[in-house]
Design a protein around this motif. Structure first.
Motif, mmCIF file in Angstrom:
data_model
loop_
_atom_site.group_PDB
_atom_site.id
_atom_site.type_symbol
_atom_site.label_atom_id
_atom_site.label_comp_id
_atom_site.label_asym_id
_atom_site.label_seq_id
_atom_site.Cartn_x
_atom_site.Cartn_y
_atom_site.Cartn_z
ATOM 1 N N VAL A 246 -13.950 52.233 10.130
ATOM 2 C CA VAL A 246 -13.385 51.499 11.032
ATOM 3 C C VAL A 246 -13.851 52.203 12.314
ATOM 4 N N ILE A 247 -14.250 51.228 13.410
ATOM 5 C CA ILE A 247 -14.757 51.882 14.724
ATOM 6 C C ILE A 247 -13.628 51.325 15.573
ATOM 7 N N VAL A 248 -13.304 51.923 16.581
ATOM 8 C CA VAL A 248 -12.171 51.491 17.541
ATOM 9 C C VAL A 248 -12.948 51.409 18.768
ATOM 10 N N THR A 249 -12.591 50.431 19.573
ATOM 11 C CA THR A 249 -13.111 50.058 20.876
ATOM 12 C C THR A 249 -11.934 49.082 21.753
ATOM 13 N N TYR A 250 -12.446 49.055 23.003
ATOM 14 C CA TYR A 250 -11.474 48.244 24.156
ATOM 15 C C TYR A 250 -11.494 46.908 23.505
ATOM 16 N N HIS A 251 -10.303 46.266 23.880
ATOM 17 C CA HIS A 251 -10.160 44.666 23.705
ATOM 18 C C HIS A 251 -10.755 43.971 24.904
ATOM 19 N N PRO A 252 -11.757 42.812 24.442
ATOM 20 C CA PRO A 252 -12.364 42.406 25.540
ATOM 21 C C PRO A 252 -11.481 41.749 26.645
ATOM 22 N N ALA A 253 -10.170 41.425 26.299
ATOM 23 C CA ALA A 253 -9.268 41.143 27.651
ATOM 24 C C ALA A 253 -9.263 42.234 28.761
ATOM 25 N N ALA A 254 -9.420 43.615 27.899
ATOM 26 C CA ALA A 254 -9.208 44.757 28.736
ATOM 27 C C ALA A 254 -10.411 44.790 29.641
ATOM 28 N N LEU A 255 -11.536 44.525 29.042
ATOM 29 C CA LEU A 255 -12.973 44.657 29.630
ATOM 30 C C LEU A 255 -13.035 43.671 30.829
ATOM 31 N N LEU A 256 -12.427 42.664 30.836
ATOM 32 C CA LEU A 256 -12.265 41.524 31.903
ATOM 33 C C LEU A 256 -11.575 42.102 33.084
ATOM 34 N N ARG A 257 -10.461 43.056 32.639
ATOM 35 C CA ARG A 257 -9.610 43.615 33.756
ATOM 36 C C ARG A 257 -10.322 44.763 34.345
ATOM 37 N N ASN A 258 -11.144 45.531 33.533
ATOM 38 C CA ASN A 258 -11.607 46.824 33.921
ATOM 39 C C ASN A 258 -13.148 46.736 33.378
ATOM 40 N N PRO A 259 -14.114 46.306 34.315
ATOM 41 C CA PRO A 259 -15.372 46.366 33.698
ATOM 42 C C PRO A 259 -16.147 47.795 33.440
ATOM 43 N N LYS A 262 -16.810 48.419 29.909
ATOM 44 C CA LYS A 262 -18.037 47.614 29.312
ATOM 45 C C LYS A 262 -19.012 48.629 28.552
ATOM 46 N N LYS A 263 -19.438 49.698 29.367
ATOM 47 C CA LYS A 263 -20.577 50.922 28.840
ATOM 48 C C LYS A 263 -19.940 51.543 27.551
ATOM 49 N N PRO A 264 -18.779 51.923 27.508
ATOM 50 C CA PRO A 264 -18.174 52.719 26.350
ATOM 51 C C PRO A 264 -17.974 51.701 25.098
ATOM 52 N N THR A 265 -17.709 50.327 25.665
ATOM 53 C CA THR A 265 -17.515 49.555 24.470
ATOM 54 C C THR A 265 -18.785 49.155 23.882
ATOM 55 N N TRP A 266 -19.945 49.185 24.728
ATOM 56 C CA TRP A 266 -21.331 48.931 24.299
ATOM 57 C C TRP A 266 -21.824 50.197 23.123
ATOM 58 N N ASP A 267 -21.240 51.249 23.700
ATOM 59 C CA ASP A 267 -21.645 52.489 22.738
ATOM 60 C C ASP A 267 -20.864 52.080 21.504
ATOM 61 N N ASP A 268 -19.738 51.896 21.662
ATOM 62 C CA ASP A 268 -18.724 51.585 20.366
ATOM 63 C C ASP A 268 -19.514 50.571 19.228
ATOM 64 N N VAL A 269 -19.937 49.172 19.975
ATOM 65 C CA VAL A 269 -20.249 48.303 19.117
ATOM 66 C C VAL A 269 -21.811 48.631 18.234
ATOM 67 N N ARG A 270 -22.463 49.514 19.264
ATOM 68 C CA ARG A 270 -23.732 49.791 18.521
ATOM 69 C C ARG A 270 -23.452 50.765 17.468
ATOM 70 N N ILE A 271 -22.542 51.623 17.483
ATOM 71 C CA ILE A 271 -22.235 52.495 16.196
ATOM 72 C C ILE A 271 -21.685 51.617 15.131
ATOM 73 N N ALA A 272 -21.004 50.523 15.274
ATOM 74 C CA ALA A 272 -20.690 49.692 14.251
ATOM 75 C C ALA A 272 -21.866 49.038 13.571
ATOM 76 N N ARG A 273 -22.691 48.784 14.351
ATOM 77 C CA ARG A 273 -24.105 47.932 14.176
ATOM 78 C C ARG A 273 -24.921 48.897 13.385
ATOM 79 N N ARG A 274 -24.893 50.035 13.668
ATOM 80 C CA ARG A 274 -25.533 51.179 12.887
ATOM 81 C C ARG A 274 -24.957 51.216 11.495
ATOM 82 N N LEU A 275 -23.700 51.379 11.355
ATOM 83 C CA LEU A 275 -23.089 51.342 10.158
ATOM 84 C C LEU A 275 -23.321 50.234 9.171
ATOM 85 N N ILE A 276 -23.442 49.265 9.734
ATOM 86 C CA ILE A 276 -23.837 47.832 8.762
ATOM 87 C C ILE A 276 -25.176 48.073 8.548
ATOM 88 N N GLY A 277 -26.089 48.485 9.292
ATOM 89 C CA GLY A 277 -27.730 48.788 8.815
ATOM 90 C C GLY A 277 -28.246 47.722 9.204
#
Ligand code: SF4
Length: 277
Positions: A246-259, A262-277
């Motif tokens: 399980v990788i934890v990151t910000y909700h997209p609605a929160a990103l719209l309020r606080n851009p 976006k950078k930390p979210t990008w870091d998080d989803v890349r971790i998820a991507r790496r785990l998928i392989g």
């Protein structure tokens, strides 16, 4: 894509989708060290904040890094939550639901908690039954309630871009929420509402068997990990739900309020991507 400049262009396109500052690649020969694309700021005086993935785990110049990285680059293990499964010999239909469609039917008829009172449509979730990534948000908003689909509207569009940036088309991801009916005025779902609804999600996870779960927002993270820790404390770790990362990151609605998130979210989803392989 084997050419370094092409890789860099792909990376910058991903950054643009996620709201990064513009960076222009000159058309001339590659500058700098071998394999390092020549980057320059898009305008005089602009800061080169879109320099590829500085400080990002597993990243290097000229690398789109949507590709898997060694396990050593992954963040440390975090919490593990292993709730008991449903009793197959009880009369509870949720643990016995044989398919995602069967769960959606149960949700459509559900009146277990007060959230059924104001809903226009239930929003059980959508996506393929063999998805490698399962995204969990908090609950349906206004547009979701009107359409019966999860993550639509501006936040949903941003999620679609985030998924495209890690080369996972939305159609290949199972997307759902902790609660399947819209809380009034988009308030946070209450504890008893979450407790009533979460068996549907647990059964969806059992059926899909994703490689990775992406928990977007504090409610999703705290529910899946059975904790009260803040989202900030839960980020940048590989947690487990019944053994699934399980990788934890910000909700997209929160990103719209606080851009800035976006950078930390990008870091998080890349971790998820790496785990998928
Ligand atoms: S939120 Fe979940 S538990 Fe509550 S009525 Fe809707 S489907 Fe049932």
């Amino acid at each position: 894509m084997s050419d370094g400049r092409a890789l860099a262009r792909a990376f910058l396109e991903q950054q643009r989708l996620l709201g990064g500052d513009p960076v222009i690649l000159p058309d001339g020969a590659t500058q700098g060290a071998p394999g390092t694309p020549g980057l320059r700021p898009g305008s005089v005086g602009a800061q080169a904040t879109a320099t590829p993935t500085s400080g990002t785990p597993g990243a290097s110049s000229g690398n789109t890094s949507a590709r898997p990285a060694p396990a050593a680059d992954l963040p440390p293990p975090g919490l593990s939550f292993d709730p008991p499964g449903g009793d197959l010999f009880s009369n509870d239909p949720i643990p016995q639901a044989p398919s995602l469609a069967a769960i959606a039917q149960l949700v459509a008829a559900c009146t277990t908690c007060r959230l059924c009172e104001g809903r226009r449509h239930t929003v059980p979730g959508e996506g393929p039954g063999d998805a490698q990534l399962l995204v969990v948000g908090e609950g349906p908003g206004r547009v979701e309630d009107e359409t019966g689909r999860p993550f639509v509207g501006p936040a949903g569009e941003l999620l679609t871009k985030i998924l495209a940036a890690i080369e996972l088309p939305r159609e290949r991801v199972f997307i759902c929420n902790i609660v399947k009916c819209r809380p009034p005025e988009n308030r946070q779902p209450q504890y008893d509402e979450i407790a009533a609804c979460v068996p549907y999600l647990f059964r969806q996870i059992e059926i899909v068997k994703p490689k990775v779960i992406l928990a977007m927002g504090g409610t999703a993270a705290q529910t899946l990990l059975n904790t009260k820790q803040s989202l900030g404390a839960l980020r940048n770790q590989v947690h487990r739900f019944r053994g699934t990362p399980v990788i934890v990151t910000y909700h997209p609605a929160a990103l719209l309020r606080n851009p800035n998130w976006k950078k930390p979210t990008w870091d998080d989803v890349r971790i998820a991507r790496r785990l998928i392989g």
